[in-house]
Design a protein around this motif. Structure first.
Motif, mmCIF file in Angstrom:
data_model
loop_
_atom_site.group_PDB
_atom_site.id
_atom_site.type_symbol
_atom_site.label_atom_id
_atom_site.label_comp_id
_atom_site.label_asym_id
_atom_site.label_seq_id
_atom_site.Cartn_x
_atom_site.Cartn_y
_atom_site.Cartn_z
ATOM 1 N N LEU A 60 36.939 43.224 41.905
ATOM 2 C CA LEU A 60 37.100 42.391 40.713
ATOM 3 C C LEU A 60 38.558 42.198 40.315
ATOM 4 C CD1 LEU A 60 34.166 43.809 38.548
ATOM 5 C CD2 LEU A 60 34.224 41.649 39.806
ATOM 6 N N VAL A 61 39.401 43.190 40.569
ATOM 7 C CA VAL A 61 40.785 43.168 40.077
ATOM 8 C C VAL A 61 41.763 42.574 41.085
ATOM 9 C CG1 VAL A 61 42.706 44.694 39.468
ATOM 10 C CG2 VAL A 61 40.473 45.047 38.446
ATOM 11 N N VAL A 62 41.574 42.829 42.352
ATOM 12 C CA VAL A 62 42.552 42.435 43.370
ATOM 13 C C VAL A 62 42.959 40.961 43.293
ATOM 14 C CG1 VAL A 62 42.865 42.147 45.868
ATOM 15 C CG2 VAL A 62 42.133 44.333 44.941
ATOM 16 N N PRO A 63 42.049 40.024 43.048
ATOM 17 C CA PRO A 63 42.508 38.624 42.985
ATOM 18 C C PRO A 63 43.453 38.329 41.827
ATOM 19 C CG PRO A 63 40.123 38.741 43.258
ATOM 20 C CD PRO A 63 40.596 40.129 43.002
ATOM 21 N N TYR A 64 43.358 39.076 40.738
ATOM 22 C CA TYR A 64 44.153 38.791 39.541
ATOM 23 C C TYR A 64 45.416 39.634 39.414
ATOM 24 C CZ TYR A 64 39.817 36.520 38.295
ATOM 25 O OH TYR A 64 38.708 35.733 38.313
ATOM 26 N N LEU A 65 45.411 40.828 39.947
ATOM 27 C CA LEU A 65 46.532 41.749 39.772
ATOM 28 C C LEU A 65 47.864 41.187 40.278
ATOM 29 C CD1 LEU A 65 47.356 44.456 38.635
ATOM 30 C CD2 LEU A 65 46.811 45.489 40.836
ATOM 31 N N PRO A 66 47.926 40.561 41.452
ATOM 32 C CA PRO A 66 49.224 40.018 41.884
ATOM 33 C C PRO A 66 49.779 38.977 40.907
ATOM 34 C CG PRO A 66 47.692 40.056 43.720
ATOM 35 C CD PRO A 66 46.906 40.408 42.501
ATOM 36 N N TRP A 67 48.912 38.118 40.376
ATOM 37 C CA TRP A 67 49.377 37.106 39.419
ATOM 38 C C TRP A 67 49.949 37.757 38.168
ATOM 39 C CZ3 TRP A 67 50.073 32.268 40.663
ATOM 40 C CH2 TRP A 67 49.370 31.748 41.736
ATOM 41 N N VAL A 68 49.263 38.771 37.664
ATOM 42 C CA VAL A 68 49.698 39.433 36.444
ATOM 43 C C VAL A 68 51.015 40.177 36.682
ATOM 44 C CG1 VAL A 68 49.067 41.226 34.782
ATOM 45 C CG2 VAL A 68 47.385 39.545 35.489
ATOM 46 N N VAL A 69 51.167 40.792 37.839
ATOM 47 C CA VAL A 69 52.426 41.486 38.160
ATOM 48 C C VAL A 69 53.564 40.472 38.277
ATOM 49 C CG1 VAL A 69 53.606 42.844 39.933
ATOM 50 C CG2 VAL A 69 51.305 43.477 39.216
ATOM 51 N N ILE A 70 53.316 39.336 38.930
ATOM 52 C CA ILE A 70 54.349 38.291 39.041
ATOM 53 C C ILE A 70 54.735 37.781 37.664
ATOM 54 C CG2 ILE A 70 54.767 35.913 39.804
ATOM 55 C CD1 ILE A 70 53.116 36.645 42.335
ATOM 56 N N VAL A 71 53.761 37.548 36.810
ATOM 57 C CA VAL A 71 54.033 37.061 35.455
ATOM 58 C C VAL A 71 54.859 38.095 34.692
ATOM 59 C CG1 VAL A 71 52.911 36.579 33.246
ATOM 60 C CG2 VAL A 71 52.077 35.502 35.323
ATOM 61 N N PHE A 72 54.540 39.370 34.868
ATOM 62 C CA PHE A 72 55.315 40.411 34.184
ATOM 63 C C PHE A 72 56.764 40.422 34.676
ATOM 64 C CE2 PHE A 72 56.930 44.764 33.781
ATOM 65 C CZ PHE A 72 56.829 44.902 32.399
ATOM 66 N N ILE A 73 56.961 40.309 35.973
ATOM 67 C CA ILE A 73 58.320 40.314 36.527
ATOM 68 C C ILE A 73 59.080 39.064 36.085
ATOM 69 C CG2 ILE A 73 59.631 40.162 38.677
ATOM 70 C CD1 ILE A 73 57.388 41.943 39.922
ATOM 71 N N ARG A 74 58.417 37.918 36.070
ATOM 72 C CA ARG A 74 59.086 36.659 35.740
ATOM 73 C C ARG A 74 59.368 36.496 34.257
ATOM 74 N NH1 ARG A 74 59.464 33.235 40.318
ATOM 75 N NH2 ARG A 74 59.530 34.775 41.969
#
Length: 193
Positions: A60-74
């Protein structure tokens, strides 16, 4: 023509408070998606069915986690824009999509140029966020490449990018500043995150 409100947007106290809230909000996103799989992983072998729970959470989490991490970094790009550009007050409108989602904002920067900008990372109804002037928006950035918008008052900074990706002529007025803060690449293409 709009009026510059401060030398740079970062000098406006509600903007720095709004940016801190943005950082905390995005950190909560990362922790809410990254924490449960780590907790489930730590419980494997100690609690029955923890492996099944870990697998389910991971799926459930794997598809969304990279996007959220990128948003946090950006989020640092938002700070760079706010530290380089002033807030300017502009009239605006919110074109609605078929789904009703407030995904874009249209700002008429000149008589012959109205920029349609996408709100990142997720559509937000800026007209409804503590906004006494829903027909106006504060914008910091370069109209060609995007920047940061906020309801009047600067208290809710949100990154915006051009809705239709396009390549601008490299160089010219404002290009170096836009490149330095991460609004545009060396090729002249606006960044999308």
């Amino acid at each position: 023509m709009s009026l510059a409100l401060t030398k740079v947007a970062w000098d406006h106290p509600p903007t720095t408070v709004g940016y801190r809230r943005l950082v905390i909000r995005r950190l909560k996103w990362v922790l809410s998606l990254g924490g449960p799989p780590l907790i489930a992983l730590a419980c494997i072998g100690r609690i029955p069915h923890a492996g099944t729970v870990f697998a389910l959470i991971t799926v459930l989490v794997v598809p969304y986690l990279p996007w959220v991490v990128i948003v946090f970094i950006r989020r640092r790009r938002v700070a760079a824009v706010l530290q380089a550009y002033p807030w300017r007050d502009w009239p605006c409108r919110y074109p609605r999509r078929v789904t009703g989602s407030p995904a874009t904002i249209a700002i008429p920067f000149r008589d012959d140029f109205t920029a349609t900008l996408r709100i990142l990372p997720f559509p937000i109804a800026l007209a409804q966020l503590e906004n006494d002037h829903p027909d106006r928006i504060w914008f910091a950035g370069d109209p060609r490449f995007g920047g940061v918008v906020s309801p009047v008052g600067g208290h809710y900074p949100v990154r915006v990018v051009p809705h239709t990706p396009r390549r601008e002529e490299c160089g010219g007025e404002g290009f170096d500043l836009a490149r330095r803060v991460g609004l545009v690449r060396a090729s002249g293409k606006a960044t999308r995150t």
